[in-house]
Scaffold this motif. Structure first.
Motif, PDB file in Angstrom:
ATOM      1  N   ARG A 227      10.915   8.250 -10.631  1.00 34.70           N
ATOM      2  CA  ARG A 227      12.329   8.504 -10.371  1.00 34.70           C
ATOM      3  C   ARG A 227      12.661   8.515  -8.889  1.00 34.70           C
ATOM      4  NH1 ARG A 227      14.535  13.370 -14.036  1.00 34.70           N
ATOM      5  NH2 ARG A 227      16.464  12.521 -13.173  1.00 34.70           N
ATOM      6  N   THR A 228      11.650   8.523  -8.024  1.00 29.38           N
ATOM      7  CA  THR A 228      11.906   8.555  -6.587  1.00 29.38           C
ATOM      8  C   THR A 228      11.538   7.212  -5.954  1.00 29.38           C
ATOM      9  OG1 THR A 228       9.689   9.338  -5.972  1.00 29.38           O
ATOM     10  CG2 THR A 228      11.334  11.010  -6.593  1.00 29.38           C
ATOM     11  N   PRO A 229      12.251   6.806  -4.901  1.00 29.21           N
ATOM     12  CA  PRO A 229      11.892   5.558  -4.211  1.00 29.21           C
ATOM     13  C   PRO A 229      10.445   5.572  -3.714  1.00 29.21           C
ATOM     14  CG  PRO A 229      14.058   6.314  -3.512  1.00 29.21           C
ATOM     15  CD  PRO A 229      13.476   7.419  -4.347  1.00 29.21           C
ATOM     16  N   MET A 230       9.998   6.712  -3.206  1.00 32.11           N
ATOM     17  CA  MET A 230       8.633   6.810  -2.709  1.00 32.11           C
ATOM     18  C   MET A 230       7.625   6.614  -3.841  1.00 32.11           C
ATOM     19  SD  MET A 230       6.811  10.034  -0.731  1.00 32.11           S
ATOM     20  CE  MET A 230       8.287  10.245   0.275  1.00 32.11           C
ATOM     21  N   GLY A 231       7.909   7.219  -4.982  1.00 34.22           N
ATOM     22  CA  GLY A 231       7.010   7.091  -6.122  1.00 34.22           C
ATOM     23  C   GLY A 231       6.979   5.680  -6.671  1.00 34.22           C
ATOM     24  N   ARG A 232       8.159   5.050  -6.790  1.00 27.60           N
ATOM     25  CA  ARG A 232       8.214   3.673  -7.311  1.00 27.60           C
ATOM     26  C   ARG A 232       7.494   2.702  -6.388  1.00 27.60           C
ATOM     27  NH1 ARG A 232      13.459   5.483  -8.672  1.00 27.60           N
ATOM     28  NH2 ARG A 232      14.370   4.516  -6.813  1.00 27.60           N
ATOM     29  N   LYS A 233       7.557   2.947  -5.098  1.00 26.94           N
ATOM     30  CA  LYS A 233       6.853   2.083  -4.150  1.00 26.94           C
ATOM     31  C   LYS A 233       5.345   2.274  -4.244  1.00 26.94           C
ATOM     32  CE  LYS A 233       6.652   0.916   0.784  1.00 26.94           C
ATOM     33  NZ  LYS A 233       7.208   1.215   2.135  1.00 26.94           N
ATOM     34  N   LEU A 234       4.920   3.514  -4.495  1.00 26.75           N
ATOM     35  CA  LEU A 234       3.490   3.821  -4.536  1.00 26.75           C
ATOM     36  C   LEU A 234       2.839   3.386  -5.844  1.00 26.75           C
ATOM     37  CD1 LEU A 234       1.052   5.292  -3.177  1.00 26.75           C
ATOM     38  CD2 LEU A 234       1.817   7.373  -4.365  1.00 26.75           C
ATOM     39  N   ARG A 235       3.588   3.407  -6.939  1.00 30.53           N
ATOM     40  CA  ARG A 235       2.987   3.208  -8.260  1.00 30.53           C
ATOM     41  C   ARG A 235       2.139   1.948  -8.384  1.00 30.53           C
ATOM     42  NH1 ARG A 235       4.090   1.353 -13.606  1.00 30.53           N
ATOM     43  NH2 ARG A 235       3.307   2.856 -15.159  1.00 30.53           N
ATOM     44  N   PRO A 236       2.620   0.777  -7.956  1.00 36.16           N
ATOM     45  CA  PRO A 236       1.774  -0.420  -8.086  1.00 36.16           C
ATOM     46  C   PRO A 236       0.463  -0.300  -7.319  1.00 36.16           C
ATOM     47  CG  PRO A 236       4.048  -1.025  -7.598  1.00 36.16           C
ATOM     48  CD  PRO A 236       3.943   0.444  -7.400  1.00 36.16           C
ATOM     49  N   LYS A 237       0.492   0.392  -6.189  1.00 33.23           N
ATOM     50  CA  LYS A 237      -0.730   0.552  -5.402  1.00 33.23           C
ATOM     51  C   LYS A 237      -1.723   1.470  -6.110  1.00 33.23           C
ATOM     52  CE  LYS A 237       1.838  -0.058  -1.081  1.00 33.23           C
ATOM     53  NZ  LYS A 237       2.247   0.569   0.206  1.00 33.23           N
ATOM     54  N   VAL A 238      -1.200   2.522  -6.732  1.00 31.05           N
ATOM     55  CA  VAL A 238      -2.080   3.435  -7.468  1.00 31.05           C
ATOM     56  C   VAL A 238      -2.705   2.729  -8.665  1.00 31.05           C
ATOM     57  CG1 VAL A 238      -2.133   5.530  -8.876  1.00 31.05           C
ATOM     58  CG2 VAL A 238      -0.876   5.513  -6.720  1.00 31.05           C
ATOM     59  N   LEU A 239      -1.911   1.908  -9.355  1.00 32.92           N
ATOM     60  CA  LEU A 239      -2.434   1.205 -10.517  1.00 32.92           C
ATOM     61  C   LEU A 239      -3.477   0.161 -10.136  1.00 32.92           C
ATOM     62  CD1 LEU A 239       0.844   0.661 -12.582  1.00 32.92           C
ATOM     63  CD2 LEU A 239      -0.916   2.388 -12.934  1.00 32.92           C
ATOM     64  N   ALA A 240      -3.359  -0.385  -8.925  1.00 32.93           N
ATOM     65  CA  ALA A 240      -4.251  -1.471  -8.516  1.00 32.93           C
ATOM     66  C   ALA A 240      -5.449  -0.998  -7.715  1.00 32.93           C
ATOM     67  CB  ALA A 240      -3.467  -2.500  -7.708  1.00 32.93           C
ATOM     68  N   HIS A 241      -5.361   0.167  -7.083  1.00 28.36           N
ATOM     69  CA  HIS A 241      -6.412   0.600  -6.166  1.00 28.36           C
ATOM     70  C   HIS A 241      -6.808   2.046  -6.434  1.00 28.36           C
ATOM     71  CE1 HIS A 241      -5.719  -3.088  -3.921  1.00 28.36           C
ATOM     72  NE2 HIS A 241      -4.437  -2.794  -3.868  1.00 28.36           N
ATOM     73  N   SER A 242      -7.889   2.432  -5.780  1.00 29.06           N
ATOM     74  CA  SER A 242      -8.392   3.792  -5.940  1.00 29.06           C
ATOM     75  C   SER A 242      -7.491   4.797  -5.225  1.00 29.06           C
ATOM     76  CB  SER A 242      -9.815   3.879  -5.362  1.00 29.06           C
ATOM     77  OG  SER A 242     -10.283   5.200  -5.380  1.00 29.06           O
ATOM     78  N   ALA A 243      -7.493   6.022  -5.720  1.00 24.20           N
ATOM     79  CA  ALA A 243      -6.763   7.106  -5.070  1.00 24.20           C
ATOM     80  C   ALA A 243      -7.508   7.539  -3.801  1.00 24.20           C
ATOM     81  CB  ALA A 243      -6.633   8.283  -6.031  1.00 24.20           C
ATOM     82  N   PRO A 244      -6.831   8.201  -2.873  1.00 27.06           N
ATOM     83  CA  PRO A 244      -7.510   8.669  -1.653  1.00 27.06           C
ATOM     84  C   PRO A 244      -8.646   9.630  -1.980  1.00 27.06           C
ATOM     85  CG  PRO A 244      -5.115   8.851  -1.456  1.00 27.06           C
ATOM     86  CD  PRO A 244      -5.400   8.517  -2.891  1.00 27.06           C
ATOM     87  N   ASN A 284     -31.005  -1.714  -6.586  1.00 27.25           N
ATOM     88  CA  ASN A 284     -30.037  -1.220  -7.561  1.00 27.25           C
ATOM     89  C   ASN A 284     -28.624  -1.583  -7.129  1.00 27.25           C
ATOM     90  OD1 ASN A 284     -31.982   0.868  -9.046  1.00 27.25           O
ATOM     91  ND2 ASN A 284     -32.209   1.200  -6.836  1.00 27.25           N
ATOM     92  N   VAL A 285     -27.770  -1.829  -8.104  1.00 32.76           N
ATOM     93  CA  VAL A 285     -26.329  -1.969  -7.862  1.00 32.76           C
ATOM     94  C   VAL A 285     -25.614  -1.051  -8.841  1.00 32.76           C
ATOM     95  CG1 VAL A 285     -24.328  -3.482  -7.958  1.00 32.76           C
ATOM     96  CG2 VAL A 285     -26.480  -4.337  -6.997  1.00 32.76           C
ATOM     97  N   LEU A 286     -24.759  -0.208  -8.295  1.00 40.57           N
ATOM     98  CA  LEU A 286     -23.980   0.719  -9.114  1.00 40.57           C
ATOM     99  C   LEU A 286     -22.506   0.337  -8.993  1.00 40.57           C
ATOM    100  CD1 LEU A 286     -24.085   3.233 -10.901  1.00 40.57           C
ATOM    101  CD2 LEU A 286     -23.931   4.626  -8.846  1.00 40.57           C
ATOM    102  N   TRP A 287     -21.923  -0.051 -10.118  1.00 44.92           N
ATOM    103  CA  TRP A 287     -20.535  -0.499 -10.128  1.00 44.92           C
ATOM    104  C   TRP A 287     -19.598   0.692 -10.333  1.00 44.92           C
ATOM    105  CZ3 TRP A 287     -20.400  -5.336  -8.548  1.00 44.92           C
ATOM    106  CH2 TRP A 287     -21.441  -6.206  -8.880  1.00 44.92           C
ATOM    107  N   CYS A 288     -18.907   1.102  -9.281  1.00 41.04           N
ATOM    108  CA  CYS A 288     -17.871   2.134  -9.371  1.00 41.04           C
ATOM    109  C   CYS A 288     -16.522   1.431  -9.245  1.00 41.04           C
ATOM    110  CB  CYS A 288     -18.066   3.186  -8.289  1.00 41.04           C
ATOM    111  SG  CYS A 288     -19.568   4.165  -8.503  1.00 41.04           S
ATOM    112  N   THR A 289     -16.321   0.478 -10.118  1.00 47.21           N
ATOM    113  CA  THR A 289     -15.197  -0.458 -10.019  1.00 47.21           C
ATOM    114  C   THR A 289     -14.098  -0.177 -11.032  1.00 47.21           C
ATOM    115  OG1 THR A 289     -16.702  -1.930 -11.261  1.00 47.21           O
ATOM    116  CG2 THR A 289     -16.422  -2.363  -8.924  1.00 47.21           C
ATOM    117  N   GLY A 290     -14.133   0.996 -11.632  1.00 54.28           N
ATOM    118  CA  GLY A 290     -13.038   1.394 -12.496  1.00 54.28           C
ATOM    119  C   GLY A 290     -13.137   0.863 -13.915  1.00 54.28           C
TER     120      GLY A 290
END
Length: 380
Positions: A227-244, A284-290
């Motif tokens: 519902r907020t401009p800040m949230g709408r701008k952030l949402r695609p980034k959160v869906l595509a990338h890891s959180a801080p 070893n390779v450990l995939w932490c890729t979501g």
């Protein structure tokens, strides 16, 4: 199918999202059942890596009606939180059926059909709270790694004993990757691959953080929303990338000897290849890729090409009676967090209860109308 049972609402998933939804349905006096694939409530947490601790303090880890017990500023282990979920279901007297895997959810034009291995449920409403982003996501080139390199996805990692002796490349530098990197750095060389996702600028486990942390979770819950401009701008980034990063800091990784390396781009001659051309010789390779959505069992036309349901705050307007709870950024950053599922569940249940009232009124009006017609015809 050996049996068929009719019930108003079926909740698929007995984790925190499903239990919170059940709590609000029970308070609203609506009949429902929760179907959980695990043999015990909380098994979705017990199956994660041994040393896992929640990233949020206990004061933010309670579900509706029952605060998390103990020190409000402790960070529960996976076992402790799993036990809390089990105790919560007992406290709220929720009708959870464990060891039940849902094979298919469909709609016959008037009712939902929820099929399991042994039963079929007929329902007016279905709430998907299954945490269905549980298909491990690994790049297609993972199959090209040399067979003597031990590779695991984070969903299968439990402790360092699973790995071969020698260096490990962790692909994915988010919270899971950073946590596991710190654990493994005590026993081997660790290379952490991927862009830095950023980090909160304070130590969440220190006493001074008790002033700042509530503000952070307020931001997650009330400011960063659709519902907020800040949230709408952030949402695609959160869906595509890891959180801080929340608990681990870059300085911690550096002090532990974890080596930050470039993003992994492929495999060459059996070794992982980074975008800068390096090919680290690792054991070893450990995939932490979501994860990616598993929607194969939901036989309903409500998803876009990325597997995202067409929902508004968990309500699928184009498919009346279908709801989602616990989705990543469903309404706010907090939607997939323990502290956020209760609010989203309450919103969904309010909608569900209002829909049930409308259906009941329509049925009653139809019944009264039929009685009136019968009276006019002289049948009664």
């Amino acid at each position: 199918m050996s049996t068929t049972e009719h019930i108003e609402t079926v909740i698929v998933g007995g984790g925190q999202a499903g239990l919170a939804t059940g709590y609000h349905l029970a308070r609203g006096g609506r009949p429902f059942v929760i179907l959980e694939v695990g043999e015990r409530i909380g098994d979705c947490w017990r199956g994660r890596w041994d040393s896992l601790r929640l990233f949020s303090p206990a004061r933010f880890d309670g579900l509706p009606g029952l605060p998390y017990p103990g020190d409000a500023w402790s960070f529960p282990t996976r076992e402790e939180f799993a036990d809390y979920l089990q105790a919560y279901a007992a406290w709220a007297e929720l009708p959870v059926r464990t060891g039940v895997r849902v094979r298919r959810v469909s709609y016959d034009g008037s009712r939902y059909l929820v099929e399991t291995e042994h039963e079929r449920y007929v329902a007016e409403n279905v709430v998907i709270a299954a945490g269905y982003d549980r298909l491990p996501k690994t790049p297609p080139y993972a199959t090209e790694l040399a067979p003597d390199i031990r590779q695991l996805h984070a969903i299968d990692y439990r402790n360092p004993d699973q790995l071969r002796d020698g260096p490990v490349l962790i692909v994915g530098a988010g919270n899971s990757g950073a946590d596991i990197a710190m654990e493994l750095s005590a026993s081997r060389r660790v290379l952490l691959s991927g862009p830095h996702p950023g980090q909160i600028p304070w130590r969440i486990e220190r006493r001074a953080a008790r002033v700042l942390t509530p503000a952070l979770f307020f931001l997650f819950r009330h400011v960063l929303t659709v519902r907020t401009p800040m949230g709408r701008k952030l949402r695609p980034k959160v869906l595509a990338h890891s959180a801080p990063l929340i608990r681990i800091k870059s300085a911690d990784l550096k002090a532990a000897g974890v080596e930050r390396v470039a993003r992994t781009a492929g495999v060459r001659d059996g070794l992982p290849e980074l975008v800068d051309g390096q090919r680290p010789d690792v054991a070893n390779v450990l995939w932490c890729t979501g994860f990616k959505p598993d929607i194969s069992w939901i036989d309903l036309p409500v998803f876009d090409e990325d597997g995202e349901p067409a929902q508004r705050r968990g309500v699928v307007e184009g498919q009346p009676g279908l709801y989602f709870v616990g989705r990543l950024f469903q309404y706010a950053v907090a939607s997939s967090m323990i502290q956020g599922v209760g609010r989203d569940a309450e919103h969904v249940v309010r909608h569900l209860v209002a829909r049930a009232a409308v259906r009941s009124a329509s049925t009653e009006d139809a019944h009264i109308g039929a009685e009136g017609a019968d009276q006019e015809a002289g049948f009664i």
